[in-house]
Design a protein around this motif. Structure first.
Motif, PDB file in Angstrom:
ATOM      1  N   THR A  53     -26.351 -27.368  -7.083  1.00 45.27           N
ATOM      2  CA  THR A  53     -26.376 -25.979  -6.637  1.00 45.27           C
ATOM      3  C   THR A  53     -27.360 -25.881  -5.483  1.00 45.27           C
ATOM      4  N   VAL A  56     -30.803 -20.989  -6.390  1.00 43.71           N
ATOM      5  CA  VAL A  56     -30.176 -19.852  -7.057  1.00 43.71           C
ATOM      6  C   VAL A  56     -31.272 -18.875  -7.480  1.00 43.71           C
ATOM      7  N   THR A  76     -31.008 -15.898 -13.223  1.00 40.46           N
ATOM      8  CA  THR A  76     -30.881 -17.138 -12.448  1.00 40.46           C
ATOM      9  C   THR A  76     -30.212 -18.220 -13.284  1.00 40.46           C
ATOM     10  N   ASN A  79     -26.642 -17.467 -13.650  1.00 44.54           N
ATOM     11  CA  ASN A  79     -25.935 -17.766 -12.405  1.00 44.54           C
ATOM     12  C   ASN A  79     -25.664 -19.269 -12.279  1.00 44.54           C
ATOM     13  N   ILE A  80     -26.634 -20.078 -12.665  1.00 46.97           N
ATOM     14  CA  ILE A  80     -26.443 -21.535 -12.623  1.00 46.97           C
ATOM     15  C   ILE A  80     -25.336 -21.932 -13.594  1.00 46.97           C
TER      16      ILE A  80
END
Length: 154
Positions: A53, A56, A76, A79-80
């Motif tokens: 990623t 983030v 966060t 989101n990951i």
């Protein structure tokens, strides 16, 4: 937990658990004689498709940041998890996380709540991690930014 010692100087390879090893095939690298870390691994080894990623942060799909440090970490990590899912990966495929925080004391003061948020989203899988304090992040109101690396087994 069984420990095997591969060729090479003083390195133990610890499977995360029998179930996790079957799913992710990631191995925790634990040098002999070192204390076992809590909440992270010293190193990981895995084979497969690599998923990375960018940095983030804790905002939602409308780019609204969550209020407060723990809430931003929770968002966060969520989101990951969503990015990993796009690649067909799951949290147990994580091999590395790099955390950037703007206030180390804020991080340390919230360890218990951060641990709860982490386990709610990623379970009890702890990859290699680094934690770095930075002066600021690109988004001024962001308190944390995390980069992730996962390996999906072949």
């Amino acid at each position: 937990m069984s420990v095997t010692t591969p060729k090479g100087p003083h390195l133990a390879v610890l499977p995360t658990t029998a179930e996790d090893e079957t799913r992710s095939r990631a191995q925790v690298l634990q040098p002999s004689g070192w204390p076992i870390p809590k909440g992270y691994a010293n190193g990981m080894a895995a084979e497969g498709r690599i998923v990375v990623t960018g940095g983030v942060i804790g905002w939602d799909d409308e780019e609204r940041l969550a209020e407060g440090f723990v809430a931003q970490v929770r968002q966060t990590l969520g989101n990951i998890a969503a990015i990993l899912a796009e690649a067909g990966a799951q949290p147990e495929h994580l091999v590395r996380l790099t955390w950037y925080v703007v206030d180390m004391e804020e991080y340390l003061a919230n360890l218990k709540e951060l641990g709860k948020a982490y386990r709610t989203i990623f379970g009890a899988h702890y990859p290699a991690m680094a934690l770095v304090q930075v002066v600021r992040l690109v988004e001024k109101a962001a308190r944390v930014e995390i980069e992730a690396t996962a390996v999906i087994p072949r």
